[in-house]
Write an enzyme that holds these catalytic residues in place. Sequence first.
Site, PDB file in Angstrom:
ATOM      1  N   GLU A  44       0.848  -1.155   0.155  1.00  0.00           N
ATOM      2  CA  GLU A  44       0.223  -0.098  -0.055  1.00  0.00           C
ATOM      3  C   GLU A  44       0.949   1.307   0.003  1.00  0.00           C
ATOM      4  OE1 GLU A  44      -3.844   0.671   0.594  1.00  0.00           O
ATOM      5  OE2 GLU A  44      -3.133  -0.555  -1.026  1.00  0.00           O
ATOM      6  N   ASP A  45       2.015   1.221   0.925  1.00  0.00           N
ATOM      7  CA  ASP A  45       2.527   2.416   1.220  1.00  0.00           C
ATOM      8  C   ASP A  45       4.099   2.630   0.354  1.00  0.00           C
ATOM      9  OD1 ASP A  45       0.488   2.924   2.540  1.00  0.00           O
ATOM     10  OD2 ASP A  45       1.179   2.512   4.402  1.00  0.00           O
TER      11      ASP A  45
END
Length: 718
Positions: free
Chosen positions: A93-94
């Site tokens: 996600e990051d």
Amino acid sequence: MDYAATILSKLPGANRRDHGVRRLVETLQSYLSEEQLAEITAAYEFGANAHSGQTRKTGEAYITHPVAVAQELAEMHLDAQAITAAILHDTVEDTSASLDDIAEQFGSEVALLVDGVSKLDQIQFRSHAEAQAESFRKMMLAMIEDIRVILVKLADRLHNMQTLGAMPAHKKKRIARETLDIYAPIANRLGINRMKVQLEDLGFKHLYPFRYRVLESALKKSKGSQRQIVRKISEEFSSALKDEGIAAEIIGRQKHLYSIYKKMAEKKRLLSDVVDVYGFRIVAEDVNACYQTLGIVHSLYKPMPGRFKDYIAIPRINGYQSLHTTLFGPKGLPLEVQIRTREMDRLAESGVASHWIYKADDKSDGSPQRRTREWLANLEEMQQSGTSEEFLESVKVDLFPDKIYVFTPKGDIMPLPKGATTVDFAYAVHTDIGDRCVAAKVNRGLVPLRTELQNSQTVEIITAKGAKPNPNWLTFVRTAKARTAIRQHMKNLRSSESVDLGKRLLDRSLKGLGSSLRKVGKVRMAEALKELGLGDDTALFEQVGLGERLPPLTARFLVGVGEDDTDTENSANLVIAGTEGMVISYAKCCFPIPGDDVMGYLTAGRGIVIHRNQCGNLSNFRKQPEKWISVTWEKDIDLDFACQIQTDTRNKPGVLAEVAATIADCGSNIEQVEVLGRHEDCSVLSFLLQVKSRVHLARIMRSVRNMKNVIRVTRECA
Ligand code: MN
């Protein structure tokens, strides 16, 4: 070997701070093998590099968060894959890391876990109604194929709650509310007591900071004296056990703040009523020692009649095992005592998670789903000893649901059976919506009505005034409500409307032949009706209106044109299911053929034009979703369809003739050939062919592709 030191020494200077790694490694070393530790070490390096430069709201390096999540799971002794996934859970996600990277380095199972956690992060809880929260919890569980995903997610949420202080106030409240509404009940449902308790207390603390503080300080005051009593009794127990040679750990149990608050709020009790119950847990070596311990505490204080429960001999349905007894303590204070083994204690604290607790001698290597099923089967066996709890049923329903959960555009959650389509959704919202639906959007993109819905999609139905249910929907709807409503509509149609419709359609077809119902006249009509074996013209109109008789053919019959020279254009009505009585044509931009995924576009003059779903022109029409209808091919069509293919061929004499011959060998006619481009040694040719279906087309393309002088064959789509 000092793994923590090894890991830390491998990292670049800036990352050389501990980040909780030392503690994590120590915990893991107590139950995992060296190999497994090495893999987790690699995951830590991967994660620390991926997150390098990122910080948490608290100002700490980002990697402290996944390490803390892993720590929580390590304390529950979860297996190495779950720990690895916990360390990597935010990387996809990051950071720039991809699932493929993770799969390659740590295996597909770890990648699936990380993917599952990322997907859960993407769905948003939008409204707080009680029923909604329940559905949302179920939706989350329904999305999960491996229960370890939810364990990582719960540990993630727990650490986020522990570090929530750094967030702005309004965000704190929202996250706290969500924790109490969604995550704590999931932990409870799965029997993971240790997480439930912490999630509830932290949620309570941030949602009602004032009430929390008041209760906390009131409790502290009462605790001073309480602690003394607890210590005194613990010592009594301990020395009595020692005298009998029983090694056991005695823990003075604390009720957690949120449960006290709930009891006070729900039962309108005073604080003193709620807290003046003393709880003890005694963890003994083995089952025998448990029963011996029971005897010893009963000899110290009198047991309260009717309060003794033997959950060791007869476990609770969630697998919970323990001896429960309540004693008359000093000054008549009730003492609640639980006695169990270490293994039982772990199950009581970890619930479902205990299934993934690492065991060195564990040889089972089934899929996570199978292992969970086995676990449930075990519970079922235990159930035969006969305690009645809802736990098993509810967990089963949650983990292996036959439902999906989708959002309405307003964020309400709608449960539907698996395999339900947009039309089922429309009818589930309201019969009127179903009856008048013409198109559907899923996650804001237009889709065919027959599209099967997936968990957590947002579905929007587009309706049009005067739109009618399509009998063809019956081939794909899943819910009884939709099926009944469509059938009902068809039945009503049978009477007057179908007669009107049939009459209009027939008249229109007659006009196409330069005639009309009036021109046909009574005499010819009576003759025709007799030939068809029908009583009156109403019966004929009704059959046409219901699609049992095709208007163009009937018109020809009425004006006396032979039925043999039916051309394909008119029989087109036959091939798109459910469009009986409507004029159908096929888009010349994408040339759809049977087997293609198609959509119908309603036009003013040409009836329905069929396009392929991937046709480039569709985007032009997307602005008018109300003109789209879901269509599907009839089965077993035996007609020819126009279709275009493009070939790149070497410039050799006779190539065109060779290709043409190959196509003809495959049983297709070439209607048109066009040279699109001629280069030094290669020509691009476009053929317009007659084909029966995708299968037929595929056979043609395969044959052409195999030719010596053909470089490439593609099906064109504008
Ligand atoms: Mn996270």
